[in-house]
Design a protein around this motif. Structure first.
Motif, PDB file in Angstrom:
ATOM      1  N   ALA A  81       0.960  -1.149   0.570  1.00  7.14           N
ATOM      2  CA  ALA A  81       0.372  -0.182  -0.342  1.00  7.14           C
ATOM      3  C   ALA A  81       0.445   1.356  -0.100  1.00  7.14           C
ATOM      4  CB  ALA A  81      -0.886   0.177   1.198  1.00  7.14           C
ATOM      5  N   TYR A  82       1.942   1.440   0.406  1.00  6.10           N
ATOM      6  CA  TYR A  82       2.768   2.704   0.626  1.00  6.10           C
ATOM      7  C   TYR A  82       3.571   2.756  -0.804  1.00  6.10           C
ATOM      8  CZ  TYR A  82       6.081   5.995   2.755  1.00  6.10           C
ATOM      9  OH  TYR A  82       6.770   7.474   2.929  1.00  6.10           O
ATOM     10  N   TYR A  85       0.838   3.735  -2.840  1.00  8.29           N
ATOM     11  CA  TYR A  85       0.574   5.148  -2.477  1.00  8.29           C
ATOM     12  C   TYR A  85       2.279   6.447  -3.604  1.00  8.29           C
ATOM     13  CZ  TYR A  85       1.579  10.256   0.448  1.00  8.29           C
ATOM     14  OH  TYR A  85       1.530  11.026   0.417  1.00  8.29           O
ATOM     15  N   LEU A  86       2.888   5.772  -2.953  1.00  6.93           N
ATOM     16  CA  LEU A  86       4.235   6.615  -3.381  1.00  6.93           C
ATOM     17  C   LEU A  86       4.402   6.711  -4.993  1.00  6.93           C
ATOM     18  CD1 LEU A  86       7.006   5.605  -1.361  1.00  6.93           C
ATOM     19  CD2 LEU A  86       5.969   7.100  -1.352  1.00  6.93           C
ATOM     20  N   ILE A  88       1.373   6.772  -7.132  1.00  5.86           N
ATOM     21  CA  ILE A  88      -0.459   7.354  -7.328  1.00  5.86           C
ATOM     22  C   ILE A  88       0.545   8.650  -7.438  1.00  5.86           C
ATOM     23  CG2 ILE A  88      -2.709   7.719  -6.710  1.00  5.86           C
ATOM     24  CD1 ILE A  88      -2.817   5.202  -6.281  1.00  5.86           C
ATOM     25  N   THR A  89       1.410   9.171  -6.123  1.00  4.26           N
ATOM     26  CA  THR A  89       1.248  11.086  -5.972  1.00  4.26           C
ATOM     27  C   THR A  89       2.084  10.835  -7.272  1.00  4.26           C
ATOM     28  OG1 THR A  89       1.129  10.179  -3.975  1.00  4.26           O
ATOM     29  CG2 THR A  89       2.672  11.962  -4.712  1.00  4.26           C
ATOM     30  N   GLN A 121      11.219   7.538   2.952  1.00  2.42           N
ATOM     31  CA  GLN A 121      10.592   6.183   2.623  1.00  2.42           C
ATOM     32  C   GLN A 121      10.789   4.950   1.379  1.00  2.42           C
ATOM     33  OE1 GLN A 121       9.904   8.411  -1.393  1.00  2.42           O
ATOM     34  NE2 GLN A 121       7.913   9.937   0.046  1.00  2.42           N
ATOM     35  N   SER A 205       4.437  -2.712  -5.887  1.00  5.25           N
ATOM     36  CA  SER A 205       3.391  -3.003  -5.250  1.00  5.25           C
ATOM     37  C   SER A 205       2.605  -3.841  -5.100  1.00  5.25           C
ATOM     38  CB  SER A 205       2.647  -1.295  -4.992  1.00  5.25           C
ATOM     39  OG  SER A 205       1.542  -1.171  -6.335  1.00  5.25           O
TER      40      SER A 205
END
Length: 214
Positions: A81-82, A85-86, A88-89, A121, A205
């Protein structure tokens, strides 16, 4: 521990770490976005995560995680998930045209904040990657006698040595990435670079999410 065993361990560790894998992709993607400083920060962040896994392997936490399907799943999906997130950002920044390339800003404080974020990160990505825990438990015991009274000490020494060697190899890749992506053309197409990095992180991911204990 015999010198020949340590030498064999060093050779095996370097051989493994010099083969490009997910960590190298993560480092190079950060180098592409933020130049050499970001690549170094990513390498050191991952290295700090390796140290956490070394301690976890020595004191049995990794074994506990891998023996419990629930705990393993929690760690695995948190890590996935982390990274998602990175990724998608980065894709959102690419779409909006608001690339965060550190090399394109003259704000020293902003650059330092970005480098710190990349380091953090890297630590999180490494710690929440269950494949690293699996590797430590499978690889390190091959070079020690687990029935020896000094097994814990030897495991710690090898784990720390592996972490140092892995971090060194990662730093080499960050320098190589900096050389390859430091040209004006790379900066010109920063949005494409960030978009590509985002896709890579999303792919990583997915790879972690599909990791099995087998």
């Amino acid at each position: 521990m015999e010198l020949s065993t340590i030498l064999m361990f060093v050779i095996a560790s370097l051989s493994i770490n010099l083969i490009p894998g997910p960590d190298v992709v993560y480092i190079v993607s950060n180098t592409m976005k933020g130049k050499l400083k970001s690549g170094i920060a990513a390498s050191l962040g991952l290295g700090a995560g390796y140290l956490v896994h070394t301690l976890a392997a020595v004191f049995g936490l990794s074994a506990l995680i891998l023996s419990s399907a629930f705990v393993f799943s929690v760690v695995k999906y948190l890590g996935a998930a982390y990274l998602l997130y990175l990724g998608i950002t980065s894709l959102i920044n690419c779409y909006k045209g608001q690339s965060k390339l550190v090399a394109n800003t003259d704000d020293t404080e902003t650059r330092m904040t970005s480098v710190r974020n990349v380091f953090t990160q890297g630590v999180v990505v490494s710690v929440l990657n269950p494949k690293v825990a699996m590797f430590y438990l499978a690889f390190l015991p091959q070079f020690i006698d687990i029935s020896s009274p000094s097994a814990t000490k030897e495991l710690m020494i090898l784990g720390l040595l592996f972490s140092v060697l892995a971090t060194g190899c990662n730093l080499v890749y960050s320098f190589l990435g900096s050389i390859l992506f430091s040209s004006p053309k790379a900066a010109k197409y920063s949005r494409g670079i960030e978009g590509g990095s985002g896709l890579i992180l999303v792919g990583l991911s997915a790879k972690i999410a599909l990791t099995d204990t087998q």
